[in-house]
Every structure is written in structure tokens, then in C-alpha cells.
Design a protein around this motif. Structure first.
Motif, short mmCIF file in Angstrom:
data_model
loop_
_atom_site.label_atom_id
_atom_site.label_comp_id
_atom_site.label_asym_id
_atom_site.label_seq_id
_atom_site.Cartn_x
_atom_site.Cartn_y
_atom_site.Cartn_z
N SER A 1 0.89 -1.21 0.00
CA SER A 1 -0.04 -0.12 -0.06
C SER A 1 0.97 1.20 -0.14
N GLU A 2 2.24 1.22 0.38
CA GLU A 2 2.98 2.22 0.66
C GLU A 2 3.37 2.77 -0.79
N ASN A 3 3.18 1.87 -1.96
CA ASN A 3 3.52 2.19 -3.14
C ASN A 3 2.32 3.10 -4.04
N THR A 4 1.21 3.24 -3.40
CA THR A 4 0.29 3.99 -4.04
C THR A 4 0.74 5.52 -3.64
N SER A 5 1.75 6.03 -3.00
CA SER A 5 2.23 7.35 -2.80
C SER A 5 3.22 7.72 -3.66
N LEU A 6 3.55 6.68 -4.60
CA LEU A 6 4.62 7.16 -5.46
C LEU A 6 4.11 7.86 -6.58
N PRO A 7 4.85 8.68 -7.24
CA PRO A 7 4.32 9.29 -8.43
C PRO A 7 4.31 8.30 -9.66
N VAL A 8 3.39 8.32 -10.47
CA VAL A 8 3.15 7.17 -11.77
C VAL A 8 2.82 6.08 -11.09
N ILE A 9 3.61 5.48 -10.19
CA ILE A 9 3.27 4.04 -9.83
C ILE A 9 2.11 4.02 -8.89
N GLY A 10 1.69 4.81 -8.31
CA GLY A 10 0.65 4.94 -7.66
C GLY A 10 -0.62 5.00 -8.57
N ALA A 11 -0.52 5.90 -9.34
CA ALA A 11 -1.79 5.97 -10.51
C ALA A 11 -1.83 4.49 -11.29
N LEU A 12 -0.79 4.02 -11.72
CA LEU A 12 -0.62 2.67 -12.30
C LEU A 12 -1.36 1.57 -11.38
N LEU A 13 -1.11 1.65 -10.25
CA LEU A 13 -1.77 0.61 -9.25
C LEU A 13 -3.21 0.98 -9.11
N GLU A 14 -3.69 2.08 -9.13
CA GLU A 14 -4.97 2.30 -9.13
C GLU A 14 -5.80 1.86 -10.44
N PHE A 15 -5.03 2.10 -11.55
CA PHE A 15 -5.61 1.78 -12.77
C PHE A 15 -5.70 0.21 -12.98
N ASN A 16 -4.66 -0.35 -12.42
CA ASN A 16 -4.72 -1.96 -12.33
C ASN A 16 -5.78 -2.60 -11.46
N GLN A 17 -6.24 -1.42 -10.54
CA GLN A 17 -7.16 -1.98 -9.39
C GLN A 17 -6.51 -3.22 -8.39
N SER A 18 -5.06 -2.83 -8.24
CA SER A 18 -4.41 -3.89 -7.49
C SER A 18 -4.96 -4.00 -5.92
N VAL A 19 -4.60 -5.47 -5.52
CA VAL A 19 -4.76 -5.63 -4.17
C VAL A 19 -3.69 -4.97 -2.98
#
Length: 518
Positions: free
Chosen positions: A143-161
Motif C-alpha cells: 500500500s505504501e507504493n500508492t504514494s509514489l508518482p506514476v506508480i500509484g496511478a498505475l496501481l489504481e488503474f490496475n485495481q491492485s490488491v
């Protein structure tokens, strides 16, 4: 099929899958430096540009949706409008980094055949290239990765767990979410997981975590191969860093990668009930297909260990590193001996004095340099306080001067604070952590076995550690390290035992014959 084990020539490589160094000839270094000055800046700039283009597109996919709507898989126009460009840009990122071709072997199973893809070996972040031939399958991430630029957006796009490793409640929630998705009968997209949970040098498969196997659904094993003369893509616990990996990889004219889809693995009823058994059997199958050993190694608390009956045996002895630091700090053998004596005496006399600060540790050890004491402390603790029992007993074990019985008696006495002649489950955990040099998180099985329905006495613990088929490996582990230990110290006032670096626990990698694979 014939089992694959480490040959004697390759034993050293197999024994520690968490170390990787890029080995280059003089000609390769010169060529890499010349090409790197041109290719690396250009490729990294292009990759960053593609990431920046993806950033707003990824955010738009879920823009305007409520939390309830975000908890459902994206379908309709939001999928067909945003999924293809993100997929193409993802491929463009890796193309720009030198992955010009991606060879695919086998057939990717559809969602209903295998709701989850398990990928190994895990080498580094370049492994995310596997998302391209898997059509951007859903992943699990911190979940800490969601605060990273770009990476956070891609995880949101991916609907990651998402899961927080520091929050037990978050882990429980992630497990429930994972099982719900994998058993949704096609409602949620296919998932992709790296069951090793950390990166290795690829010369062995480490123990698979059970997450991908908890739901008991079929999985499709996926192998990653990097058939290049120079192995640049890996970054591990020690050796090549991730920044060096990027430099070495982008300095090459191109980097080959092969994604191999193996037949779908359908679990037996026994495996459905036991996710750890399921994970072990898939690990063995994938190791056999790769031609490498399957091991019981894991990364635990940023320390590489092998697992024996729930106990963690370190691959690298912190006591050895501590002794090296003490010698480099100017202490001779007699001074080290005296320091061990002081540690054991202090632990035995003061029930509250086992935890000390760095300053107190420097005084007990006789170190003038606080940095050396801080380094010794860091070998055993994440903060600037260390348990002297752990330091003293693990270093004492490394001396190799007395037998196992004597060492266990010293340890038992130090942890039996109330002089009851027995230990609690928590005290046993501390004792085993002190002997082995790393914290022990799962001693419940050992405690139950040693207690035998009664209290845990020294005699019972000695018996189970010397006679039990599984736990006697702890004694063997300690004794097997004597050959690699430094010159013996002068016998201390307290008694010790021999110990050293980690002992490889390589298992048979013959794939299971009684499982149906599709």
C-alpha cells in the motif's frame, strides 16, 4: 523423473540465492561504459516520458467513480478506451529500456482455466514486463507504493490488491480480498503474483508464500528467462544494486527475455486444504522446469534464512559479522573473550539488564568507536537497543569450544528468569533467537513438541533438539558451521558451542507425480 540437486561445483551459488554480482570481462566493461554514456540517458529519458504520458491516462480510468464503484472491476467504455493505450505505453517503456523482443512460449490460460498466474524466478522490477503478454493482469502490491508518482496511478488503474506489511489487519483484509477475487468465477480479471515475495539471483527458487494458493483454485505457472551473455537484470539482498542493474541493462544493445507459460496446475483435494503444501508442490514443479533447486529459503525481516520446522536458520551468521567488527575495532582475542564474559555475567546478575543502548554496549564490549558498537547493534536490532543475551550467546556459540549441551544449559539459565526450571513459549522464542542469532517468530510447534503436554524443562528441550527428526537439524546447523568459524577464542567463563554461516537446506525438486496438470 530424476531429482535435481546442487552439484558440488554449484553448491556455493545454490546455497545463497540472495547474492548477485554482474561479472564482466575487461572488454565488456569498456563496451558497457562507451554504450552506457549514450544509451542509458536516452533510454531512461524515453521511459520516463512514456511513464509521464501514462500518468494522467491511468488516473482518468477511475475518475468520477464512487468508492463502491471502484470496488468493482472496470468494464464497458472505461476498459476499452483506457486499457489498450496503457498496455501499448507499458510495452513502449520496456522497448525503450532495451527489451526489443519478448519471446513467448506456451499458451496463456484464460481466466476460467486459471484465475491466477504465478511467476518465478523474481529477479527485479524488469520482471514487470510479464504484464505485457498477460494483458496487464491484476497484481498485489504494498500500500505504501500508492504514494509514489506514476506508480500509484498505475496501481489504481490496475485495481491492485494493496497490503501493508506493517499492519496485521491490512494483511487479513488483503487475504480476504484476494480469495474473493480468485473465487469470483470470472467476475474479476486474472491475477498475477510473484510467490517468492522477493528478488533472487535465479539460481534456486526460494520457498513460495501461500498467498496465491489460499483460494485453492487452479494456477498457471509462468517462468521468466533472461538468456543473455551478461546477467544484468537482477538485484538482490547483497551485490548489484537496483541502480547498477538499470545502468548495466540499459548499456546493452538489447536484452533478451522469454516468458514461458507452463500447463495449468490443478490442485488435489489435499492441496486445497493445505495452501503451504500446494505452494511447495508448485515450487518444486517450476524448479524442475527451470533446472534449478527448490529450497526452504525465505527473506524474513530483511534477513535471508532457511526454514526448519518453523524455525529460521540464518544464511549469514550475525555473530560472525559481530566478531569481524570487534576485531576491526581493535579488540584482540583476549579482549573479545573478556567482553563475552562481561556480557554473560551481566545477563546472569541483572534480570532487567539484558537490553542495552549503543553507548552501554560500547562500554560492555570495550569499544572506543561508537560507530562500531552501532554496527554490532544493527546486526541484531532495528533500533539502537540490543538484547545482550542474543549477542552474547550467538557469539559464544560461534567460539566452538564446548558441546551443545553446555551451550543450551547456559542459554536456559539466562532465560529462566524466575528459576522455575521451565520456560514459557515466549522465553523459548527468545532462547532460540539468541542461539541462532536472528529473531524467531514461529516456535509454537517446537514448544508443543518439547512440552509433551507438560512444562518445558531443559531436559525435554535438549532431547527434542538432539533426537527429533526435524529439530535436531538445529543442532546439526550449529555444529556444521565450525569449519567456517574464525580461530577459536580463549575459553570463556560461560560455556558455548560451535556455530557459523547458514547451512543450505536443499529439497528434492522432482515434480509431484500424483497431481493432474492440464
Amino acid at each position: 523423473m530424476e531429482a535435481r540437486r546442487c552439484s558440488s561445483a554449484a553448491q556455493e551459488d545454490c546455497a545463497h540465492p540472495f547474492i548477485h554480482e554482474v561479472k564482466q570481462s575487461a572488454a565488456q566493461r569498456i563496451k558497457g561504459a562507451l554504450l552506457g554514456c549514450i544509451l542509458s540517458p536516452l533510454r531512461v529519458t524515453l521511459a520516463a516520458l512514456f511513464f509521464l504520458i501514462m500518468w494522467p491516462l491511468a488516473r482518468l480510468r477511475l475518475a468520477g467513480l464512487s468508492e463502491e464503484e471502484r470496488a468493482k472491476p472496470v468494464t464497458g467504455w472505461r476498459r476499452w478506451l483506457f486499457h489498450p493505450p496503457i498496455w501499448l505505453l507499458s510495452r513502449a517503456v520496456f522497448f525503450s529500456l532495451g527489451f526489443l523482443w519478448v519471446r513467448v512460449k506456451g499458451r496463456r490460460a484464460d481466466l476460467r482455466e486459471a484465475p491466477v498466474l504465478v511467476v518465478a524466478p523474481h529477479s527485479g522490477f524488469f520482471d514487470m514486463l510479464v504484464l505485457c503478454p498477460t494483458q496487464l493482469a491484476t497484481v498485489v502490491s504494498r500500500s505504501e507504493n500508492t504514494s509514489l508518482p506514476v506508480i500509484g496511478a498505475l496501481l489504481e488503474f490496475n485495481q491492485s490488491v494493496l497490503v501493508s506489511r506493517k499492519d496485521p489487519e491490512s494483511r487479513k483484509k488483503a487475504v480476504a480480498q484476494l480469495i474473493q477475487r480468485l473465487t469470483s468465477d470470472g467476475y474479476w480479471p486474472q491475477m498475477l503474483m510473484f510467490p517468492e515475495g522477493t528478488t533472487t539471483n535465479g539460481r534456486a527458487l526460494i520457498k513460495f508464500k501461500p498467498g496465491a494458493f489460499l483460494a485453492g483454485v487452479p494456477v498457471q505457472p509462468v517462468l521468466l528467462h533472461y538468456p543473455n551473455r551478461l546477467d544484468t537484470v537482477r538485484w538482490t539482498y547483497r551485490g548489484t544494486t537496483w541502480m547498477e542493474g538499470i545502468w548495466y541493462t540499459t548499456s546493452q544493445l538489447y536484452t533478451n527475455v522469454t516468458v514461458e507459460f507452463l500447463p495449468v496446475y490443478k490442485p488435489s483435494e489435499e492441496e486445497k486444504k493445505d495452501p503451504n503444501l500446494y505452494a511447495d508442490n508448485v515450487q518444486k514443479l517450476m524448479a524442475w522446469a527451470l533446472g534449478v533447486p527448490a529450497t526452504d529459503y525465505v527473506m524474513e525481516g530483511r534477513v535471508p534464512v532457511s526454514k526448519v520446522g518453523g524455525l529460521s536458520l540464518p544464511l549469514e551468521s550475525p555473530a560472525r559479522a559481530a566478531l569481524t567488527e570487534l576485531r576491526q575495532g581493535g579488540l584482540g582475542e583476549q579482549e573479545i573473550q573478556a567482553a563475552i564474559d562481561r556480557i554473560i555475567d551481566r545477563c546472569g546478575e541483572d534480570a532487567q539488564g539484558s537490553k542495552v543502548t549503543v553507548e552501554e554496549l560500547a562500554s560492555v564490549l570495550g569499544l572506543r568507536d561508537r560507530r562500531a558498537a552501532l554496527h554490532v547493534c544493527g546486526l541484531y536490532s532495528k533500533d539502537e537497543r540490543v538484547d545482550l543475551r542474543q549477542l552474547g550467546l550467538s557469539v559464544l556459540a560461534l567460539s566452538g569450544l564446548t558441546d551443545f549441551r553446555s551451550l543450551l544449559h547456559s542459554a536456559f539459565t539466562l532465560f529462566d528468569r524466575e528459576n522455575r526450571g521451565s520456560l514459557s513459549a515466549q522465553q523459548l522464542s527468545g532462547l532460540m533467537g539468541a542461539l541462532l542469532g536472528v529473531p524467531q517468530q514461529d516456535t509454537a510447534a517446537l514448544y508443543a513438541e518439547a512440552c509433551g503436554g507438560g512444562s518445558l524443562t531443559e531436559g525435554k528441550l535438549l532431547q527434542v533438539l538432539t533426537q527429533h527428526q526435524t529439530y535436531q537439524k538445529v543442532k546439526e546447523f550449529l555444529e556444521s558451521q565450525e569449519a567456517g568459524s574464525p580461530p577459536p577464542l580463549t575459553p570463556p567463563k560461560a560455556k558455548g558451542v560451535n556455530a557459523t554461516n547458514g547451512h543450505s537446506v536443499i529439497r528434492d525438486t522432482t515434480p509431484p507425480h500424483n497431481k493432474k496438470q492440464e
